[in-house]
Design a protein around this motif. Sequence first.
Motif, PDB file in Angstrom:
ATOM      1  N   UNK A  17       0.844  -1.196   0.000  1.00 38.78           N
ATOM      2  CA  UNK A  17       0.000   0.000   0.000  1.00 38.78           C
ATOM      3  C   UNK A  17       0.876   1.241   0.000  1.00 38.78           C
ATOM      4  N   UNK A  46       0.664   5.384   0.902  1.00 38.43           N
ATOM      5  CA  UNK A  46      -0.200   6.312   1.608  1.00 38.43           C
ATOM      6  C   UNK A  46       0.585   7.430   2.234  1.00 38.43           C
ATOM      7  N   UNK A  91      -4.574   3.251  -1.313  1.00 37.75           N
ATOM      8  CA  UNK A  91      -5.815   2.661  -0.828  1.00 37.75           C
ATOM      9  C   UNK A  91      -6.989   3.541  -1.235  1.00 37.75           C
ATOM     10  N   UNK A 107      -1.665  11.949   2.490  1.00 42.12           N
ATOM     11  CA  UNK A 107      -0.508  11.088   2.267  1.00 42.12           C
ATOM     12  C   UNK A 107       0.600  11.480   3.236  1.00 42.12           C
ATOM     13  N   UNK A 108       1.358  10.476   3.655  1.00 36.22           N
ATOM     14  CA  UNK A 108       2.536  10.755   4.480  1.00 36.22           C
ATOM     15  C   UNK A 108       3.810  10.272   3.786  1.00 36.22           C
ATOM     16  N   UNK A 125      -3.770   1.740   6.264  1.00 42.13           N
ATOM     17  CA  UNK A 125      -4.198   2.504   5.084  1.00 42.13           C
ATOM     18  C   UNK A 125      -5.514   3.220   5.349  1.00 42.13           C
ATOM     19  N   UNK A 156      -4.964   6.166   7.656  1.00 40.81           N
ATOM     20  CA  UNK A 156      -4.409   7.308   6.924  1.00 40.81           C
ATOM     21  C   UNK A 156      -5.478   8.003   6.093  1.00 40.81           C
TER      22      UNK A 156
END
Lengths: 258, 334
Positions: free
Chosen positions: A256, A258, B147, B251-252, B301, B304
Amino acid sequence: MKDLDKLIEIAFDGDESAQAALMAASSYDQREELQSLVDLKQGLRKLREVPECQLTTERLRSAVLRSAAPRRPQRFPLWYAPLAAAAAFGAFLLLKGNPQQDRPISLNTVASRQPQAKQPVAPSVDRSEDSVAATEPANPIVVPEDQTSNSPVAFRSKSERVPRHRSVSDAEEIKNAVKVANEFGIRAEKTEALVTGGSGGASTKEASMPAAPAGSGLREASLAGAPAMVVVTDTKSPETGAASAKEVSVPRDVVFGG
Amino acid sequence: MLSLAVKAGLALLAMGQQQAAVVDPAWVRVRSSVVRIDAVGQNPGLGVLIDSRGYFLTHKDSTNIRPLMGRYGDNQAVLLTVVAVDDQTQLALLRAENWVSTGQGGVQVAAKTAPGAPLLAVTAVGPVKGEFVSDEKVGQMRPSLRYAPLSEIRLESNVVPIGGALVFDAQGALVGVLGATLSSNNQTSSPGKAVAAQKSTLASADSVELTGKRSQYGPQGMTVAYSLGPAVLDRVVKGFLSPEHKVKHPSVGLFFKASAEPGALIEEVLAGGAASLAGIQPGDIVKEADGQVIHNPVEFAIALFNHNVGDKIVLKIKRQGEESEVSVIVGTQD
């Protein structure tokens, strides 16, 4: 009425450029009618492709009878059976052979006896978690560290192999991740190391990566409560015109971002 | 002679359509907001009005046509220009040129749809009836690997090109834009489910019409399709309608996967990202996010995703056996 005749003429007799020109120039209703006429033409073409044998039941019956497979000759006559049994028994005795051949081979003789020793299968691409990845060097004989020099040669069984941190499917996932990461400016050598599992030069990532984790069992356990996942690929389905999606019941190796 | 035969066929076709033409109530509500984006040589696209200023939402695939011309059901044309494209969700924002506002605000995004609810999917070749299955599907979008919550929708047809189709509920609210279909080798062909879906869709409404044409209905097959879930669709619409017309996905700057122990194993840290600035390194395992225990990467996910850009997220990180907490300011994907 004249318009319809013109549409029919273009749909049935005109080429694709004429149809496209009319599509661009005409009104919505005319385009709809032209499209239905083109569809009708294609349908008529398909009608000609119906096999002749399907047009009547009588022809269908005769076609089925004609297409019946001929009786195949008997390949293995029964009088061969005793001879084959005797040959199999003889082969069994021959293969059982001299029990001295089962003696362990000392390391001193490994080089010359190596061809007779049981060779491990060459590395191959295997998507299972316990498999050895293709990048693993082909070492025909694996000697455990605690064995002395005169101990018999031993091969690690598949279950004894050290589980690798990344399987081939991992690499595929990471390739995708790296592709995106590159868009964000990740260095090339780092991405190469990530995909191949090699050192890729001194990077903080490699230094900080943990040792190979215990096998997949623990990972499966940690994913026990994870829901099924839908992976939406970037390839389009020709039937639906939408992206193809695949369901993954256990998202074990799915990366994933993110 | 041939023209007479064709005319007779068309007349029969029109008669059949008129007999079954009962307008779906959802279509009545949305028809004045939907435009068809025509193209020669490829499947037409669809756009839906989402704002009274003349902004239309469409799938990205419908935007590679020039000139971008939308046509209503009554053949009224409107010239469209691309304002913004969100690569993460493959959605695009279009603006109508010379738009004269009639006070019509377009459609609203459906907040929540119950499983089993009847739906209307407006495709480029006509409406298709469907059924809402679930909005709790965990989606991973390629190639970004991000995601996204997905809604699963079953359609009563497998012959219609449905990429970019607009899906509405019975009240005319936008449920989603179909972006993906389940691969044929993964089709859920449970007879019980299929029969149940057919019964519900057949019982929902008699028929629908779109510019006089209907798609094929019947038991020839079902299509499992996916659209973005309501949360992310709402985020996209709000981002598109913001002054900068930009969608801000949280987002990170991490890529992560399952670890050998409960948590999310960090595979890659994007240089310059929020996580990198917070000191997170590859090999770390995220054990908690904002006090919530993270058992697997899916949970991380989702955690986040539920944040907005600018939020602070506190992560409990395990590195070489030691746990520590770090605070990360959620940024965007840019």
